[in-house]
Write a protein that holds these residues in place. Sequence first.
Motif, short mmCIF file in Angstrom:
data_model
loop_
_atom_site.label_atom_id
_atom_site.label_comp_id
_atom_site.label_asym_id
_atom_site.label_seq_id
_atom_site.Cartn_x
_atom_site.Cartn_y
_atom_site.Cartn_z
N ALA A 172 0.83 -1.21 0.00
CA ALA A 172 0.00 0.00 0.00
C ALA A 172 0.86 1.26 0.00
N LEU A 173 1.94 1.22 0.79
CA LEU A 173 2.81 2.39 0.87
C LEU A 173 3.62 2.60 -0.40
N GLY A 174 3.97 1.48 -1.06
CA GLY A 174 4.79 1.58 -2.26
C GLY A 174 4.02 1.72 -3.55
N ALA A 175 2.69 1.59 -3.49
CA ALA A 175 1.88 1.63 -4.70
C ALA A 175 2.06 2.91 -5.53
N PRO A 176 2.12 4.11 -4.90
CA PRO A 176 2.31 5.31 -5.74
C PRO A 176 3.59 5.28 -6.57
N LEU A 177 4.65 4.69 -6.04
CA LEU A 177 5.90 4.59 -6.80
C LEU A 177 5.79 3.56 -7.91
N VAL A 178 5.10 2.46 -7.64
CA VAL A 178 4.94 1.40 -8.64
C VAL A 178 4.17 1.92 -9.84
N LEU A 179 3.21 2.82 -9.61
CA LEU A 179 2.41 3.36 -10.71
C LEU A 179 3.24 4.18 -11.69
N LEU A 180 4.43 4.59 -11.28
CA LEU A 180 5.31 5.36 -12.16
C LEU A 180 6.07 4.47 -13.14
N LEU A 181 6.05 3.16 -12.91
CA LEU A 181 6.79 2.23 -13.76
C LEU A 181 6.02 1.96 -15.05
N GLY A 182 6.70 1.42 -16.04
CA GLY A 182 6.06 0.99 -17.27
C GLY A 182 5.18 -0.22 -17.02
N ARG A 183 4.33 -0.55 -17.99
CA ARG A 183 3.37 -1.63 -17.81
C ARG A 183 4.04 -2.96 -17.47
N GLU A 184 5.06 -3.35 -18.23
CA GLU A 184 5.69 -4.66 -17.99
C GLU A 184 6.35 -4.73 -16.63
N ASP A 235 -17.71 -1.30 -0.68
CA ASP A 235 -17.39 -1.56 0.73
C ASP A 235 -15.90 -1.82 0.93
N ILE A 236 -15.27 -2.43 -0.06
CA ILE A 236 -13.85 -2.81 0.07
C ILE A 236 -12.97 -1.58 0.22
N ARG A 237 -13.42 -0.45 -0.31
CA ARG A 237 -12.65 0.78 -0.20
C ARG A 237 -12.36 1.13 1.26
N HIS A 238 -13.23 0.68 2.17
CA HIS A 238 -13.10 1.02 3.59
C HIS A 238 -12.44 -0.08 4.41
N TRP A 239 -12.01 -1.17 3.78
CA TRP A 239 -11.31 -2.22 4.52
C TRP A 239 -9.95 -1.72 4.97
N PRO A 240 -9.49 -2.13 6.16
CA PRO A 240 -8.14 -1.77 6.57
C PRO A 240 -7.10 -2.43 5.66
N LEU A 241 -6.07 -1.69 5.31
CA LEU A 241 -4.96 -2.14 4.47
C LEU A 241 -5.39 -2.44 3.04
N LEU A 242 -6.30 -3.41 2.86
CA LEU A 242 -6.67 -3.81 1.51
C LEU A 242 -7.44 -2.72 0.77
N GLY A 243 -8.24 -1.94 1.48
CA GLY A 243 -9.02 -0.89 0.84
C GLY A 243 -8.17 0.20 0.21
N PRO A 244 -7.28 0.84 0.99
CA PRO A 244 -6.41 1.85 0.38
C PRO A 244 -5.52 1.29 -0.72
N LEU A 245 -5.06 0.06 -0.53
CA LEU A 245 -4.23 -0.56 -1.55
C LEU A 245 -5.02 -0.77 -2.84
N ALA A 246 -6.26 -1.21 -2.72
CA ALA A 246 -7.10 -1.41 -3.90
C ALA A 246 -7.32 -0.11 -4.64
N ALA A 247 -7.58 0.96 -3.89
CA ALA A 247 -7.81 2.26 -4.52
C ALA A 247 -6.57 2.75 -5.25
N LEU A 248 -5.41 2.61 -4.63
CA LEU A 248 -4.16 3.03 -5.26
C LEU A 248 -3.85 2.20 -6.50
N GLY A 249 -4.29 0.95 -6.49
CA GLY A 249 -4.02 0.07 -7.62
C GLY A 249 -4.98 0.24 -8.79
N GLY A 250 -5.86 1.22 -8.73
CA GLY A 250 -6.76 1.49 -9.85
C GLY A 250 -8.04 0.68 -9.84
#
Length: 281
Positions: A43-55, A119-134
């Motif tokens: 979850a914390l690293g997701a914003p950086l991962v989004l900067l990478l290319g698709r592969e 509802d998953i948007r509000h789950w602890p840990l998994l919710g924020p991670l899901a949102a960041l992952g698109g």
Amino acid sequence: MSTWLPASPCTPRACAAHDGPARHPLRAAALLLAGCALTLTGALGAPLVLLLGREARERLTRRWAYGVVRAFGVRVRVVGRPAASCGGPGSLVVANHVSWLDIPLVAAVCPGRMLAKSDIRHWPLLGPLAALGGTLFVERDRLRALPATVRAVASALRGGSRVVVFPEGSTWCGRGPGGRFRPAAFQAAIDAGAGVQPVRIRYLGATAERRAPAGAAAFVGDDPLAASLWRVVRAAGLTAEIHILAPIPAGSLAGRRALARLAQSTVASESANRSAESVHH
């Protein structure tokens, strides 16, 4: 009740019992901490991962998601077609739905944008991670939101995103044929001219040679997430098995209901039980 609110008859009491070998509570607690820590790291690293290319992004997502499943003490077995051929960009991945484990399990093989209930948007840990992952969130209690959801999924597919959907709309215990595949997401695939990649998920206990479904992984009904997490880490010998089935090419069927029925029968078919391509310990 709206058809956009599918209901499963499965309950924690009937489906989620674990009668196999169990880990010591201290070992289980260590696995629980490890799994949560790795999820938080993602979850914390997701914003950086989004900067990478698709592969590079897909490669890193696969490794992280596989690590999450393993960190919770669950083995992964991939069956059927090579994981590298899992639909490709711009395809709709559809799977049966048993557990919260389905999300990292599918991401370990076919990473993509998830379609999930709001509802998953509000789950602890998994919710924020899901949102960041698109993740594409849908409000299942608002039937009027359905056309907008279909348009959003179709737009993502046209843009080259792989979109992952659990068309049963609810979790089932993993025994029997499961629920009916709802056709809405398949309309998005038709609108976008996208192919459909079916995958089948099963969770097996320590007696995997007998192909016995494991109740420990089932996350159904009003089961609290904390209780499900603890049941998973306590279950020794739990294996998550994902079958990558033959894809359904774009334009194979004209109607969304016929396409949904074909995908459902493909996922439910016992002929999908082929020998394992790879087993990760």
